[in-house]
Each structure stands twice: as C-alpha cells, then as structure tokens.
Design an enzyme around this catalytic site. Structure first.
Site, PDB file in Angstrom:
ATOM      1  N   LYS A   1       0.811  -1.230   0.000  1.00  0.00           N
ATOM      2  CA  LYS A   1       0.000   0.000   0.000  1.00  0.00           C
ATOM      3  C   LYS A   1       0.843   1.278   0.000  1.00  0.00           C
ATOM      4  O   LYS A   1       0.432   2.287  -0.570  1.00  0.00           O
ATOM      5  CB  LYS A   1      -0.940   0.022   1.206  1.00  0.00           C
ATOM      6  CG  LYS A   1      -2.056  -1.019   1.150  1.00  0.00           C
ATOM      7  CD  LYS A   1      -2.976  -0.829   2.356  1.00  0.00           C
ATOM      8  CE  LYS A   1      -4.012  -1.920   2.448  1.00  0.00           C
ATOM      9  NZ  LYS A   1      -4.991  -1.640   3.513  1.00  0.00           N
TER      10      LYS A   1
ATOM     11  N   ASP B   1     -10.213   2.817   2.978  1.00  0.00           N
ATOM     12  CA  ASP B   1     -10.317   2.247   4.332  1.00  0.00           C
ATOM     13  C   ASP B   1     -11.141   3.130   5.267  1.00  0.00           C
ATOM     14  O   ASP B   1     -11.967   2.630   6.044  1.00  0.00           O
ATOM     15  CB  ASP B   1      -8.924   2.016   4.928  1.00  0.00           C
ATOM     16  CG  ASP B   1      -8.225   0.818   4.294  1.00  0.00           C
ATOM     17  OD1 ASP B   1      -8.922  -0.088   3.799  1.00  0.00           O
ATOM     18  OD2 ASP B   1      -6.984   0.793   4.292  1.00  0.00           O
TER      19      ASP B   1
ATOM     20  N   ALA C   1      -1.617   2.586  16.669  1.00  0.00           N
ATOM     21  CA  ALA C   1      -1.181   3.788  15.935  1.00  0.00           C
ATOM     22  C   ALA C   1      -0.494   3.429  14.623  1.00  0.00           C
ATOM     23  O   ALA C   1       0.382   4.151  14.149  1.00  0.00           O
ATOM     24  CB  ALA C   1      -0.240   4.607  16.825  1.00  0.00           C
TER      25      ALA C   1
ATOM     26  N   GLY D   1      -0.905   1.824  10.409  1.00  0.00           N
ATOM     27  CA  GLY D   1      -1.554   2.296   9.185  1.00  0.00           C
ATOM     28  C   GLY D   1      -3.071   2.274   9.303  1.00  0.00           C
ATOM     29  O   GLY D   1      -3.766   3.194   8.860  1.00  0.00           O
TER      30      GLY D   1
ATOM     31  N   ARG E   1       1.255   0.960  22.337  1.00  0.00           N
ATOM     32  CA  ARG E   1       2.392   0.355  23.048  1.00  0.00           C
ATOM     33  C   ARG E   1       3.643   1.218  22.894  1.00  0.00           C
ATOM     34  O   ARG E   1       4.381   1.429  23.835  1.00  0.00           O
ATOM     35  CB  ARG E   1       2.629  -1.054  22.484  1.00  0.00           C
ATOM     36  CG  ARG E   1       3.844  -1.751  23.032  1.00  0.00           C
ATOM     37  CD  ARG E   1       3.992  -3.116  22.427  1.00  0.00           C
ATOM     38  NE  ARG E   1       4.148  -3.065  20.965  1.00  0.00           N
ATOM     39  CZ  ARG E   1       4.263  -4.128  20.178  1.00  0.00           C
ATOM     40  NH1 ARG E   1       4.210  -5.347  20.710  1.00  0.00           N
ATOM     41  NH2 ARG E   1       4.413  -3.995  18.880  1.00  0.00           N
TER      42      ARG E   1
HETATM   43  P1  ATR Z   1      -1.599  -1.884  10.544  1.00  0.00           P
HETATM   44  O1  ATR Z   1      -1.198  -1.297   9.227  1.00  0.00           O
HETATM   45  O2  ATR Z   1      -2.494  -3.086  10.421  1.00  0.00           O
HETATM   46  O3  ATR Z   1      -2.165  -0.850  11.467  1.00  0.00           O
HETATM   47  P2  ATR Z   1       0.944  -1.782  11.889  1.00  0.00           P
HETATM   48  O4  ATR Z   1       1.264  -0.504  11.223  1.00  0.00           O
HETATM   49  O5  ATR Z   1       1.999  -2.838  12.000  1.00  0.00           O
HETATM   50  O6  ATR Z   1      -0.270  -2.504  11.189  1.00  0.00           O
HETATM   51  O7  ATR Z   1       0.376  -1.449  13.363  1.00  0.00           O
HETATM   52  C1  ATR Z   1       0.064  -2.447  14.279  1.00  0.00           C
HETATM   53  C2  ATR Z   1      -0.476  -1.807  15.572  1.00  0.00           C
HETATM   54  O8  ATR Z   1      -0.740  -2.862  16.512  1.00  0.00           O
HETATM   55  C3  ATR Z   1       0.499  -0.865  16.248  1.00  0.00           C
HETATM   56  O9  ATR Z   1      -0.228   0.108  16.956  1.00  0.00           O
HETATM   57  C4  ATR Z   1       1.215  -1.814  17.217  1.00  0.00           C
HETATM   58  O10 ATR Z   1       1.818  -1.178  18.308  1.00  0.00           O
HETATM   59  P3  ATR Z   1       3.333  -0.595  18.163  1.00  0.00           P
HETATM   60  O11 ATR Z   1       3.227   0.679  17.377  1.00  0.00           O
HETATM   61  O12 ATR Z   1       3.758  -0.391  19.563  1.00  0.00           O
HETATM   62  O13 ATR Z   1       4.115  -1.654  17.434  1.00  0.00           O
HETATM   63  C5  ATR Z   1       0.048  -2.647  17.678  1.00  0.00           C
HETATM   64  N1  ATR Z   1       0.488  -3.942  18.216  1.00  0.00           N
HETATM   65  C6  ATR Z   1       0.861  -5.034  17.512  1.00  0.00           C
HETATM   66  N2  ATR Z   1       1.208  -6.030  18.353  1.00  0.00           N
HETATM   67  C7  ATR Z   1       1.050  -5.555  19.619  1.00  0.00           C
HETATM   68  C8  ATR Z   1       1.238  -6.111  20.947  1.00  0.00           C
HETATM   69  N3  ATR Z   1       1.664  -7.371  21.107  1.00  0.00           N
HETATM   70  N4  ATR Z   1       0.952  -5.318  22.008  1.00  0.00           N
HETATM   71  C9  ATR Z   1       0.513  -4.042  21.833  1.00  0.00           C
HETATM   72  N5  ATR Z   1       0.319  -3.471  20.630  1.00  0.00           N
HETATM   73  C10 ATR Z   1       0.571  -4.220  19.532  1.00  0.00           C
END
Ligand code: ATR
Length: 277
Positions: free
Chosen positions: A67, A103, A129, A131, A153
């Site tokens: 994307k 989206d 936070a 995408g 996180r």
């Molecule tokens: P997407 O495009 O689907 O949003 P991404 O950009 O990888 O995917 O974002 C994943 C989100 O899930 C993030 O907010 C991530 O937190 P971090 O920014 O701290 O990485 C959160 N996330 C994924 N696994 C997590 C976990 N085990 N505990 C807390 N937050 C998690």
C-alpha cells in the site's frame, strides 16, 4: 466490448477475501467481468503499477505489503489516499494510474449502516497507531468528533499520528487507557491484538460509559475478545467485517460502473468462507 478485468495484488495474496466479495457482486449484478488475485513480489510492484495502462486491467486493489509503494508510484492520488498515506485502490484516468484509499470510507460506512448515531459524538479512544489507525482517525474526525485519544504500546508512534492530524488528536501511552475509558463515546481497536493466535488487549470495558459504542477492525475471529467483553458490559458493538465489505464498494463502482450494496447475503458468504479456513 471486452469483459472488464480487475484484481487484488499483494504478497502473499492467497488469503484475500476480495475475490469472493467482488465475484459475488459481479454475479448478482450480472456483469461479465472478472476479479483475480495476483501475487506480486515487493521488487516488482512499482513496475506492475506503472505498466497498468498497458495491462488490460481497469484497475484493482492493493493489499499488504504494497500500500505504501503504491502510494509512491501512482501518478495521481485522491484526497483520501493523501490523508491516509497509503493506496488500496487503483484505476486509470486519461492513461494515468490513479490511487485512492477506501479504508476510512469503509470504516465510516460500516458504522453508518449499523449504528448511524455513531456520528457527532464527542470523544473517541483509538487503540493502536499503525496504518489502520491512521485511516480510522481520519474517518472519526470526518464524522465530527471533537477529540480523539490514541493509546499505543510505542507512544512515539501515537505522537506521530497526533502530530499529523493536529490539535483534536492526542497521544498517550498504554497506561493511560484505564483513565481514558470512562469518557470514550467510541472505542476502536486497530491493533492486531484479539486476532486468532495473538494476545489480547488490556482495555477494561467495565470502565466504559453506558452509551459507548465499541468496534474492532479485526474480523478473525468475528467476535474478538474486546467485542465479547464490551457485549458482556452491555454496550453496543460492531464487528470489523463490515469495514472490509464496505471498503470494497468504491473500487467496484469505479471499475465496473455499478454501485454494489453490502447485504446480509454477502456477509454470510464471507463468514462461511472464514469459517471454512
Ligand atoms: P496496521 O497497518 O495493520 O495498522 P501496523 O502498522 O503494524 O499494522 O500497526 C500495528 C499496531 O498494533 C500498532 O499500533 C502496534 O503497536 P506498536 O506501534 O507499539 O508496534 C500494535 N500492536 C501489535 N502487536 C502488539 C502487541 N503485542 N501489544 C501491543 N500493541 C501491539
């Protein structure tokens, strides 16, 4: 006239439900076109997109991990793509490849269909936070919310998102969740937590106000632990499958010229497919 052809490209792409969704609309609307899966290696995505006007395709969808590359490669972007920073829908106009993002539209259209009163509330609490959160925050601001709290996180990523959207959006670390829940009119999970095989979220739904609405963009499982906890608390919930179905509508309309509808029949079809895999 030759049949109109569209696609979804990703890597991997075998899991994509888009062919099922668009195939259902092609058949119910009796359009003789096609919608296929194309697995494209990240090394080849830019040339694939640049060559689209000569490919015979009217356009297609872009999924993980392409994307952002699509955002950079297209010749024109719509306002939604600019706001979200990613492109999930491609089409051709005057021989140029154009990119949009559906989206945020899908997120809003899903809530509009199920709980129209979600608009015009005051405060939203967004978990995550990445995408997906960026599209969700854009949609929430578009619905007139006065404040969006983001907990993540990694607080620095929440802060980046807040900086991008300006004053109504405020970043917090995950420890702030308990304190923020009582004023959340809308609670949205955008993290992968709650997905099959992932851990679960630390959001105590008992702290939500009675009128809160809770939604999750995760749809495998359909009833995520967050939605189960919210339902047990007695607040309204909306699952994430509707966002997937609604985000597909604008692309279909562009390529095939008819605006499809998201029906219970389509939902049941996709649920049956999810159950089978
Ligand atoms: P997407 O495009 O689907 O949003 P991404 O950009 O990888 O995917 O974002 C994943 C989100 O899930 C993030 O907010 C991530 O937190 P971090 O920014 O701290 O990485 C959160 N996330 C994924 N696994 C997590 C976990 N085990 N505990 C807390 N937050 C998690």
């Amino acid at each position: 006239m030759a049949d109109i052809r569209a696609f979804v490209c990703g890597h991997p792409v075998a899991h994509s439900r888009s062919p099922l969704i668009h195939g259902h609309w092609l058949s119910t609307l009796k359009i003789s076109g096609s919608y296929e899966r194309i697995d494209i290696d990240p090394a080849d995505i830019r040339s694939f997109i640049s060559n689209l006007p000569r490919s015979g395709f009217a356009g297609g969808n872009v999924t993980i991990p392409h994307k952002e590359a699509a955002f950079e490669t297209v010749e024109r972007r719509d306002a939604e793509a600019e706001a979200v920073g990613a492109v999930n829908t491609l089409w051709i106009e005057d021989g140029r490849v154009c990119g949009g993002n559906t989206d945020a539209i899908g997120f809003a259209a899903n809530l509009d269909q199920v709980v129209p009163s979600w608009r015009g509330r005051d405060t939203a609490l967004v978990l995550g936070a990445g995408g997906a959160a960026r599209a969700v925050v854009h949609a929430i601001l578009g619905a007139g919310y006065r404040r969006v709290e983001i907990v993540n996180r990694t607080p620095a990523r929440a802060q980046e998102l807040a900086d991008l959207f300006g004053g109504k959006v405020v970043a917090h670390s995950i420890d702030a969740t308990d304190r923020l829940l009582p004023s959340a009119d809308l609670l949205v999970n955008t993290t992968s937590l709650g997905m099959d095989g992932e851990g679960s979220l630390a959001a105590d739904c008992a702290r939500l106000p009675d009128h809160a609405l809770v939604t999750d963009i995760v749809y495998v499982p359909l009833r995520t632990p967050l939605l189960e906890a919210a339902a047990a608390r007695g607040v309204e919930t909306v699952d994430g499958l509707g966002m997937l179905l609604h985000q597909a509508v604008p692309g279909f309309e562009r390529w095939f010229g008819r605006r499809p509808t998201v029906t219970q029949e389509l939902r049941d079809l996709v649920i049956a497919d999810l159950d089978a895999h």
